[in-house]
Write a protein that holds these residues in place. Structure first.
Motif, mmCIF file in Angstrom:
data_model
loop_
_atom_site.group_PDB
_atom_site.id
_atom_site.type_symbol
_atom_site.label_atom_id
_atom_site.label_comp_id
_atom_site.label_asym_id
_atom_site.label_seq_id
_atom_site.Cartn_x
_atom_site.Cartn_y
_atom_site.Cartn_z
ATOM 1 N N GLY A 120 -8.255 3.143 2.013
ATOM 2 C CA GLY A 120 -9.497 3.899 2.156
ATOM 3 C C GLY A 120 -10.673 3.057 2.582
ATOM 4 N N SER A 121 -10.404 1.872 3.127
ATOM 5 C CA SER A 121 -11.481 1.007 3.602
ATOM 6 C C SER A 121 -10.914 0.011 4.599
ATOM 7 C CB SER A 121 -12.117 0.254 2.431
ATOM 8 O OG SER A 121 -11.168 -0.585 1.812
ATOM 9 N N LYS A 122 -11.797 -0.699 5.255
ATOM 10 C CA LYS A 122 -11.387 -1.691 6.247
ATOM 11 C C LYS A 122 -10.996 -2.988 5.557
ATOM 12 C CE LYS A 122 -12.348 0.701 10.059
ATOM 13 N NZ LYS A 122 -11.401 0.995 11.117
ATOM 14 N N ARG A 123 -9.825 -3.001 4.926
ATOM 15 C CA ARG A 123 -9.387 -4.185 4.186
ATOM 16 C C ARG A 123 -8.706 -5.207 5.099
ATOM 17 N NH1 ARG A 123 -9.088 -3.380 -1.350
ATOM 18 N NH2 ARG A 123 -10.649 -1.860 -1.950
ATOM 19 N N ALA A 124 -7.912 -4.701 6.050
ATOM 20 C CA ALA A 124 -7.132 -5.603 6.896
ATOM 21 C C ALA A 124 -7.744 -5.646 8.289
ATOM 22 C CB ALA A 124 -5.677 -5.130 6.971
ATOM 23 N N LYS A 125 -7.676 -6.804 8.920
ATOM 24 C CA LYS A 125 -8.228 -6.970 10.260
ATOM 25 C C LYS A 125 -7.388 -6.206 11.273
ATOM 26 C CE LYS A 125 -10.066 -10.624 13.248
ATOM 27 N NZ LYS A 125 -10.202 -12.076 13.432
ATOM 28 N N VAL A 126 -8.032 -5.413 12.118
ATOM 29 C CA VAL A 126 -7.317 -4.580 13.089
ATOM 30 C C VAL A 126 -7.787 -4.904 14.498
ATOM 31 C CG1 VAL A 126 -6.828 -2.235 13.872
ATOM 32 C CG2 VAL A 126 -7.074 -2.704 11.427
ATOM 33 N N GLU A 127 -6.859 -5.266 15.359
ATOM 34 C CA GLU A 127 -7.142 -5.438 16.778
ATOM 35 C C GLU A 127 -5.905 -5.033 17.557
ATOM 36 O OE1 GLU A 127 -8.845 -9.063 18.242
ATOM 37 O OE2 GLU A 127 -9.900 -9.438 16.368
ATOM 38 N N ASP A 128 -6.108 -4.530 18.773
ATOM 39 C CA ASP A 128 -4.985 -4.071 19.590
ATOM 40 C C ASP A 128 -4.389 -5.233 20.379
ATOM 41 O OD1 ASP A 128 -3.128 -2.428 20.750
ATOM 42 O OD2 ASP A 128 -4.470 -1.716 22.326
ATOM 43 N N ARG A 129 -3.962 -6.239 19.662
ATOM 44 C CA ARG A 129 -3.272 -7.369 20.283
ATOM 45 C C ARG A 129 -2.388 -7.999 19.218
ATOM 46 N NH1 ARG A 129 -5.723 -12.283 18.911
ATOM 47 N NH2 ARG A 129 -7.767 -12.098 17.954
ATOM 48 N N PRO A 130 -1.281 -8.607 19.639
ATOM 49 C CA PRO A 130 -0.355 -9.174 18.669
ATOM 50 C C PRO A 130 -0.883 -10.428 17.987
ATOM 51 C CG PRO A 130 0.358 -9.658 20.905
ATOM 52 C CD PRO A 130 -0.793 -8.703 21.015
ATOM 53 N N GLY A 131 -0.424 -10.619 16.744
ATOM 54 C CA GLY A 131 -0.701 -11.870 16.048
ATOM 55 C C GLY A 131 -2.065 -11.977 15.426
ATOM 56 N N VAL A 132 -2.676 -10.859 14.976
ATOM 57 C CA VAL A 132 -4.025 -10.920 14.415
ATOM 58 C C VAL A 132 -4.015 -11.386 12.964
ATOM 59 C CG1 VAL A 132 -6.050 -9.566 13.790
ATOM 60 C CG2 VAL A 132 -4.960 -9.225 16.007
ATOM 61 N N THR A 133 -3.158 -10.780 12.114
ATOM 62 C CA THR A 133 -3.082 -11.191 10.714
ATOM 63 C C THR A 133 -2.359 -12.527 10.620
ATOM 64 O OG1 THR A 133 -2.962 -8.867 10.059
ATOM 65 C CG2 THR A 133 -2.351 -10.497 8.408
ATOM 66 N N ARG A 134 -3.031 -13.559 10.096
ATOM 67 C CA ARG A 134 -2.445 -14.896 10.085
ATOM 68 C C ARG A 134 -2.060 -15.371 8.680
ATOM 69 N NH1 ARG A 134 -3.050 -17.737 14.945
ATOM 70 N NH2 ARG A 134 -3.052 -16.187 16.591
ATOM 71 N N THR A 135 -2.644 -14.780 7.649
ATOM 72 C CA THR A 135 -2.349 -15.226 6.291
ATOM 73 C C THR A 135 -2.024 -14.025 5.420
ATOM 74 O OG1 THR A 135 -4.683 -15.086 5.664
ATOM 75 C CG2 THR A 135 -3.889 -17.211 6.488
ATOM 76 N N LYS A 136 -1.362 -14.277 4.288
ATOM 77 C CA LYS A 136 -1.058 -13.187 3.365
ATOM 78 C C LYS A 136 -2.338 -12.776 2.639
ATOM 79 C CE LYS A 136 0.026 -15.827 -0.806
ATOM 80 N NZ LYS A 136 0.984 -16.081 -1.880
ATOM 81 N N GLN A 137 -2.400 -11.510 2.218
ATOM 82 C CA GLN A 137 -3.536 -11.045 1.444
ATOM 83 C C GLN A 137 -3.113 -9.876 0.558
ATOM 84 O OE1 GLN A 137 -6.658 -9.276 3.875
ATOM 85 N NE2 GLN A 137 -5.223 -8.876 5.546
ATOM 86 N N TRP A 138 -3.619 -9.849 -0.676
ATOM 87 C CA TRP A 138 -3.346 -8.748 -1.586
ATOM 88 C C TRP A 138 -4.382 -7.647 -1.366
ATOM 89 C CZ3 TRP A 138 0.847 -7.873 -4.418
ATOM 90 C CH2 TRP A 138 1.674 -8.939 -4.759
ATOM 91 N N VAL A 139 -3.918 -6.419 -1.330
ATOM 92 C CA VAL A 139 -4.792 -5.261 -1.158
ATOM 93 C C VAL A 139 -4.504 -4.278 -2.291
ATOM 94 C CG1 VAL A 139 -5.467 -3.350 0.337
ATOM 95 C CG2 VAL A 139 -4.785 -5.539 1.350
ATOM 96 N N LYS A 140 -5.521 -3.887 -3.024
ATOM 97 C CA LYS A 140 -5.355 -2.926 -4.106
ATOM 98 C C LYS A 140 -5.517 -1.517 -3.552
ATOM 99 C CE LYS A 140 -6.789 -1.997 -8.858
ATOM 100 N NZ LYS A 140 -7.663 -2.422 -9.981
ATOM 101 N N LEU A 141 -4.451 -0.716 -3.639
ATOM 102 C CA LEU A 141 -4.489 0.646 -3.103
ATOM 103 C C LEU A 141 -5.054 1.628 -4.119
ATOM 104 C CD1 LEU A 141 -1.090 0.840 -1.191
ATOM 105 C CD2 LEU A 141 -3.306 -0.003 -0.401
ATOM 106 N N ASP A 142 -4.673 1.466 -5.386
ATOM 107 C CA ASP A 142 -5.221 2.263 -6.484
ATOM 108 C C ASP A 142 -5.001 1.469 -7.766
ATOM 109 O OD1 ASP A 142 -2.547 2.717 -7.395
ATOM 110 O OD2 ASP A 142 -2.370 4.444 -6.062
ATOM 111 N N ASP A 143 -5.280 2.089 -8.914
ATOM 112 C CA ASP A 143 -5.179 1.363 -10.183
ATOM 113 C C ASP A 143 -3.755 0.907 -10.490
ATOM 114 O OD1 ASP A 143 -7.869 1.617 -10.611
ATOM 115 O OD2 ASP A 143 -7.694 3.430 -11.842
#
Length: 293
Positions: free
Chosen positions: A149-172
């Motif tokens: 429900g928010s811009k948590r992860a980086k989004v671009e229309d090209r390959p290889g954007v996310t470079r590191t792991k990250q935890w995202v909380k979706l709900d409780d």
């Protein structure tokens, strides 16, 4: 597909080797794996090492961009993955179609055994932890952002954007471990590489765009001729090559340069962009493997 005029495609940046190590070292932290694939080419858009890397973790396969794929073929792919032991659903990250069913399917089907065990032990409030994986540019970050429900992860229309792991909380009660996109060290099957190139999973910078467009047009002429006829208003005959089709597209779109020559590069860019944007209709690039009797 005929690969004689396509140079060998290799794609394995260093950060993707790191991703394989990250997946292996973090697998014990999660209850299940969510694997995102492209609904237009589900098998080609899976890293063949993923079965080994994720071992025996329960898995949900999400066929993303399903609004761009042939409906009947997508359903066949869902049946295929289920027959292979993984739950599977079709979604579309742009429209949001099917996204609301992801967490319920995980908790009621993929992790049913775990959830039942927790309920018996009075642990209903324990968080479900999921690892989400997929090749570059398959829509993984867009799905995460919709779920969170928010811009948590980086989004671009090209390959290889996310470079590191990250935890995202979706709900409780749900946490998601986002891993960088991972391809494989080399493409043993160049047809796989070409399908990935069609969808944009491989950087256009390492490919000849005109050759790619000719191959796509040849595939469409054989499998979805109406997509070319309706979009470009050109006739398709048995004798036309990919180059003929590309030049005809250029003529119809007025892409003529000095001396009456067709600007095939411009036409190629148009064809690839319109395919990726869904303007050529709902098209699947491969069918599920036939089961051996």
């Amino acid at each position: 597909m005929d690969n004689t005029d396509m140079k060998q495609i290799q794609w394995f940046p260093g950060h993707m080797a790191k991703t394989r190590r990250l997946i292996a070292s973090n697998l014990s932290l999660v209850d299940a794996v969510v694997e995102i694939v492209d609904a237009r080419s589900p098998l080609s858009s899976r890293n063949p090492e993923m079965d080994h890397l994720t071992k025996n973790k329960p898995r949900l396969v999400i066929l993303n961009k399903s609004d761009l794929a042939d409906d009947k073929t997508t359903q066949r792919w869902i049946n295929y993955f289920r027959s292979e032991g993984s739950e599977a659903i079709a979604v579309d990250c742009k429209s949001g179609k099917g996204l609301k069913s992801i967490l319920p399917v995980i908790k009621k089907s993929v992790l049913k055994e775990l959830m039942d065990k927790r309920a018996r032990n009075g642990m209903t409030g324990a968080a479900v932890r999921l690892m989400i994986v997929g090749i570059p540019n398959v829509g993984k970050s867009s799905i995460i952002n919709k779920l969170a429900g928010s811009k948590r992860a980086k989004v671009e229309d090209r390959p290889g954007v996310t470079r590191t792991k990250q935890w995202v909380k979706l709900d409780d009660n749900t946490e998601l471990l986002d891993m960088p996109g991972v391809l494989w060290p080399k493409f043993e099957d160049q047809d796989v590489a070409i399908r990935l190139a069609f969808t944009g999973a491989i950087s256009d910078d390492i490919l000849d765009i005109e050759t790619l467009a000719m191959k796509l047009l040849s595939y469409l002429a054989e499998n979805y001729p109406e997509s070319i006829i309706e979009r470009y208003n050109i006739d398709i005959s048995d004798n036309e090559t990919g180059l003929d089709l590309l030049e005809n597209v250029g003529k119809k779109r007025g892409m003529v340069i000095s001396g009456g020559e067709i600007n095939t590069e411009r036409a190629a860019i148009t064809v690839i962009d319109e395919f990726r944007g869904g303007k050529l209709g709902r098209i699947s690039l491969e069918n599920p493997p036939e089961k051996e009797l």
